[in-house]
Design a protein around this motif. Structure first.
Motif, PDB file in Angstrom:
ATOM      1  N   LEU A 129       0.839  -1.194   0.000  1.00 43.05           N
ATOM      2  CA  LEU A 129       0.000   0.000   0.000  1.00 43.05           C
ATOM      3  C   LEU A 129       0.880   1.252   0.000  1.00 43.05           C
ATOM      4  O   LEU A 129       1.616   1.503   0.956  1.00 43.05           O
ATOM      5  N   LYS A 130       0.804   2.012  -1.079  1.00 46.82           N
ATOM      6  CA  LYS A 130       1.440   3.335  -1.132  1.00 46.82           C
ATOM      7  C   LYS A 130       0.334   4.348  -0.857  1.00 46.82           C
ATOM      8  O   LYS A 130      -0.430   4.709  -1.740  1.00 46.82           O
ATOM      9  N   TYR A 131       0.227   4.753   0.394  1.00 48.52           N
ATOM     10  CA  TYR A 131      -0.899   5.559   0.840  1.00 48.52           C
ATOM     11  C   TYR A 131      -0.546   7.045   0.824  1.00 48.52           C
ATOM     12  O   TYR A 131       0.627   7.443   0.729  1.00 48.52           O
ATOM     13  N   ARG A 132      -1.565   7.864   0.954  1.00 51.87           N
ATOM     14  CA  ARG A 132      -1.367   9.309   0.968  1.00 51.87           C
ATOM     15  C   ARG A 132      -0.649   9.752   2.240  1.00 51.87           C
ATOM     16  O   ARG A 132      -0.924   9.250   3.330  1.00 51.87           O
ATOM     17  N   VAL A 133       0.258  10.682   2.087  1.00 51.00           N
ATOM     18  CA  VAL A 133       0.998  11.240   3.218  1.00 51.00           C
ATOM     19  C   VAL A 133       0.863  12.753   3.201  1.00 51.00           C
ATOM     20  O   VAL A 133       0.392  13.348   2.224  1.00 51.00           O
ATOM     21  N   MET A 134       1.288  13.390   4.270  1.00 52.85           N
ATOM     22  CA  MET A 134       1.227  14.837   4.367  1.00 52.85           C
ATOM     23  C   MET A 134       2.235  15.474   3.418  1.00 52.85           C
ATOM     24  O   MET A 134       3.286  14.893   3.125  1.00 52.85           O
ATOM     25  N   VAL A 162       0.845  16.325  13.148  1.00 52.89           N
ATOM     26  CA  VAL A 162       1.022  15.164  12.292  1.00 52.89           C
ATOM     27  C   VAL A 162      -0.190  14.247  12.287  1.00 52.89           C
ATOM     28  O   VAL A 162      -0.359  13.433  11.374  1.00 52.89           O
ATOM     29  N   SER A 163      -1.051  14.391  13.307  1.00 49.39           N
ATOM     30  CA  SER A 163      -2.221  13.515  13.356  1.00 49.39           C
ATOM     31  C   SER A 163      -3.174  13.768  12.195  1.00 49.39           C
ATOM     32  O   SER A 163      -4.019  12.927  11.893  1.00 49.39           O
ATOM     33  N   THR A 164      -3.024  14.917  11.521  1.00 45.50           N
ATOM     34  CA  THR A 164      -3.910  15.206  10.392  1.00 45.50           C
ATOM     35  C   THR A 164      -3.655  14.266   9.218  1.00 45.50           C
ATOM     36  O   THR A 164      -4.500  14.141   8.330  1.00 45.50           O
ATOM     37  N   GLY A 165      -2.503  13.614   9.204  1.00 48.46           N
ATOM     38  CA  GLY A 165      -2.216  12.678   8.125  1.00 48.46           C
ATOM     39  C   GLY A 165      -2.807  11.302   8.330  1.00 48.46           C
ATOM     40  O   GLY A 165      -2.884  10.499   7.387  1.00 48.46           O
ATOM     41  N   ILE A 166      -3.254  11.010   9.536  1.00 43.14           N
ATOM     42  CA  ILE A 166      -3.700   9.658   9.857  1.00 43.14           C
ATOM     43  C   ILE A 166      -5.033   9.289   9.204  1.00 43.14           C
ATOM     44  O   ILE A 166      -5.172   8.180   8.671  1.00 43.14           O
ATOM     45  N   PRO A 167      -6.039  10.162   9.218  1.00 47.68           N
ATOM     46  CA  PRO A 167      -7.321   9.768   8.605  1.00 47.68           C
ATOM     47  C   PRO A 167      -7.201   9.373   7.138  1.00 47.68           C
ATOM     48  O   PRO A 167      -7.882   8.435   6.702  1.00 47.68           O
ATOM     49  N   LEU A 168      -6.345  10.043   6.370  1.00 46.66           N
ATOM     50  CA  LEU A 168      -6.184   9.683   4.961  1.00 46.66           C
ATOM     51  C   LEU A 168      -5.542   8.308   4.823  1.00 46.66           C
ATOM     52  O   LEU A 168      -5.935   7.510   3.972  1.00 46.66           O
ATOM     53  N   VAL A 170      -5.693   5.856   7.001  1.00 47.47           N
ATOM     54  CA  VAL A 170      -6.694   4.863   7.409  1.00 47.47           C
ATOM     55  C   VAL A 170      -7.708   4.643   6.291  1.00 47.47           C
ATOM     56  O   VAL A 170      -8.073   3.501   5.962  1.00 47.47           O
ATOM     57  N   ALA A 171      -8.170   5.733   5.674  1.00 47.60           N
ATOM     58  CA  ALA A 171      -9.128   5.612   4.571  1.00 47.60           C
ATOM     59  C   ALA A 171      -8.532   4.825   3.409  1.00 47.60           C
ATOM     60  O   ALA A 171      -9.224   4.008   2.776  1.00 47.60           O
ATOM     61  N   GLY A 202       2.562   2.727   9.792  1.00 51.79           N
ATOM     62  CA  GLY A 202       1.685   1.720   9.200  1.00 51.79           C
ATOM     63  C   GLY A 202       0.975   0.894  10.255  1.00 51.79           C
ATOM     64  O   GLY A 202      -0.165   0.458  10.068  1.00 51.79           O
ATOM     65  N   ALA A 203       1.650   0.668  11.395  1.00 51.14           N
ATOM     66  CA  ALA A 203       1.009  -0.022  12.510  1.00 51.14           C
ATOM     67  C   ALA A 203      -0.104   0.844  13.092  1.00 51.14           C
ATOM     68  O   ALA A 203      -1.195   0.356  13.413  1.00 51.14           O
ATOM     69  N   ILE A 204       0.165   2.151  13.224  1.00 51.00           N
ATOM     70  CA  ILE A 204      -0.863   3.079  13.697  1.00 51.00           C
ATOM     71  C   ILE A 204      -2.055   3.062  12.750  1.00 51.00           C
ATOM     72  O   ILE A 204      -3.214   3.063  13.176  1.00 51.00           O
ATOM     73  N   THR A 205      -1.767   3.026  11.443  1.00 48.34           N
ATOM     74  CA  THR A 205      -2.836   2.973  10.449  1.00 48.34           C
ATOM     75  C   THR A 205      -3.657   1.695  10.602  1.00 48.34           C
ATOM     76  O   THR A 205      -4.894   1.721  10.577  1.00 48.34           O
TER      77      THR A 205
END
Length: 314
Positions: A129-134, A162-168, A170-171, A202-205
Motif C-alpha cells: 500500500l502506497k498511501y497518501r501522506v502529508m 502530524v495527526s492530520t495525516g492519519i485519517p487519509l 486509514v481511509a 503503518g502499525a498506527i494505520t
C-alpha cells in the motif's frame, strides 16, 4: 471513522505523537538525494480520479534516497501493488503491507517491496500500500529542515499536527481492503483470511482500521510491528494480533505493553515478541540482531492461527 471512533483514536495519539519523529533524524541532508520515481506497472489506483478528501492541488510525488533506502513523499494518488505467490504454493491468505514513515513519507524499500516478496515466497498474496501522506517541501534540503522542525520544535516555530495525516492513511487502508475483497476470486484469496501488516506509522494505520466503529471493512488479523504500545479501548470483535517490538526501540521501547494487555483484556487474541535489540525500523534489514527473526515468527504465528491452510477461496 465515526466521531466516537475518531475521538478515541485521537486520545490514543496524544500519548504517542510527541516522540514519534525522533527516529527520523537518521537521515542527514548530505545523504538525501532525488531519484527517479519507480513505475510499478501492476499497481492499482485506489480511487477513480481524485482521492476523496484530497484538495486536488497539483502536488508531484517525490522519491528521495535517504542513504540506505528510498522514501516516497507527497503521495496524492495512492496505489495498491499486488505481489502474488506462485499458483502451486498459494495458501489463499492475503496481507496488505503498510510501510511506515511518520505520515511524511512511505518507507517503500525497507517496509514495502521486500516484505511483500517474503510473504509471496511463503504462499501469501501480498499487496504493498502506497498511501497518501502529508505534504513536505520538495527540495531535499528544505525537507530536512521540515523534519528537524518536527522532532526538534522551537518556541518560534508553529508545531506541525502530524495527526492530520492519519485519517487519509486509514481511509486508504480501508479502500485497499475493499479492493482485495472485491477481487479475491481473481487472486485466489479466501475472504476470511485478509490481514494488515503495518510498520510504525503503518502499525498506527492498521490500528486505526481496527478501532473504526463504522461499517468500513475490517481485517481478519493484523501484524503490528514496532507501533506504539499505549493502551486503547479495544472492541470486542478485535482480530488476532501479532505484535513485535525491540526493547531498545527509541520511540516505544519504554511504554510498557498496555496495548497488548488491553487487547487480551477485551477477549482478543494477541501474541507479543519483544527483542533485546533491533531499535526502531528494523523492518527488512538483517543486522545480526535478535529482531532479525520477526518475520519467521510472524509466519509461524499465521500458521498456528490456521491462516496458511491451503483451501479453495470462498
Amino acid at each position: 471513522m465515526t466521531r466516537r471512533g475518531e475521538m478515541m483514536f485521537r486520545k490514543f495519539l496524544l500519548a504517542l505523537m510527541a516522540p514519534l519523529f525522533a527516529a527520523l533524524a537518521v537521515a542527514q541532508t548530505s545523504e538525501m538525494t532525488r531519484v527517479p520515481a519507480q513505475i510499478d506497472a501492476g499497481a492499482i489506483p485506489l480511487y477513480d480520479g481524485q482521492a476523496p478528501g484530497s484538495d486536488g492541488s497539483d502536488i508531484k510525488e517525490i522519491w528521495t534516497n535517504a542513504g540506505t533506502e528510498r522514501w516516497v513523499r507527497n503521495v496524492t494518488q495512492p496505489t495498491l501493488l499486488p505481489v502474488l505467490p506462485d499458483e502451486g504454493t498459494a495458501t489463499g491468505a492475503a496481507v496488505i503491507v503498510i510501510p511506515g514513515g511518520g505520515f511524511q513519507f512511505v518507507s517503500i524499500d525497507n517496509e514495502g517491496y521486500p516484505i511483500a516478496e517474503w510473504l509471496a515466497g511463503q504462499g501469501v498474496a501480498a499487496f504493498v500500500l502506497k498511501y497518501r501522506v502529508m505534504e513536505t517541501p520538495a527540495p531535499e534540503d528544505d525537507f530536512s529542515v521540515h523534519m528537524q522542525r518536527m522532532f526538534s520544535p522551537t518556541p518560534e516555530t508553529e508545531p506541525i499536527d502530524v495527526s492530520t495525516g492519519i485519517p487519509l492513511a486509514v481511509a486508504d487502508a480501508q479502500a485497499a481492503l475493499k479492493i482485495v475483497e472485491a477481487r479475491s476470486a481473481e487472486w485466489g484469496i479466501d475472504t476470511g483470511r485478509i490481514g494488515l501488516l503495518g510498520f510504525s506509522a503503518g502499525a498506527i494505520t492498521s490500528l486505526g482500521v481496527v478501532l473504526d466503529d463504522s461499517d468500513a471493512p475490517h481485517p481478519d488479523f493484523i501484524g503490528y510491528i514496532y507501533g506504539p504500545m499505549t493502551a486503547v479501548d479495544v472492541p470486542a470483535d478485535a482480530p488476532p494480533m501479532f505484535a513485535a517490538l525491540a526493547a531498545n526501540d527509541s520511540l516505544f521501547g519504554n511504554q510498557g505493553f498496555g496495548l497488548v494487555e488491553s487487547w487480551m483484556g477485551a477477549g482478543g487474541s494477541a501474541e507479543l515478541h519483544v527483542y533485546e535489540s533491533g531499535g526502531h525500523g528494523f523492518g527488512s534489514y538483517k543486522r545480526g540482531v535478535t529482531a532479525d527473526g520477526w518475520f519467521d515468527q510472524f509466519m509461524r504465528w499465521m500458521n498456528a492461527q490456521g491462516l496458511l491452510e491451503t483451501a479453495e477461496p470462498e
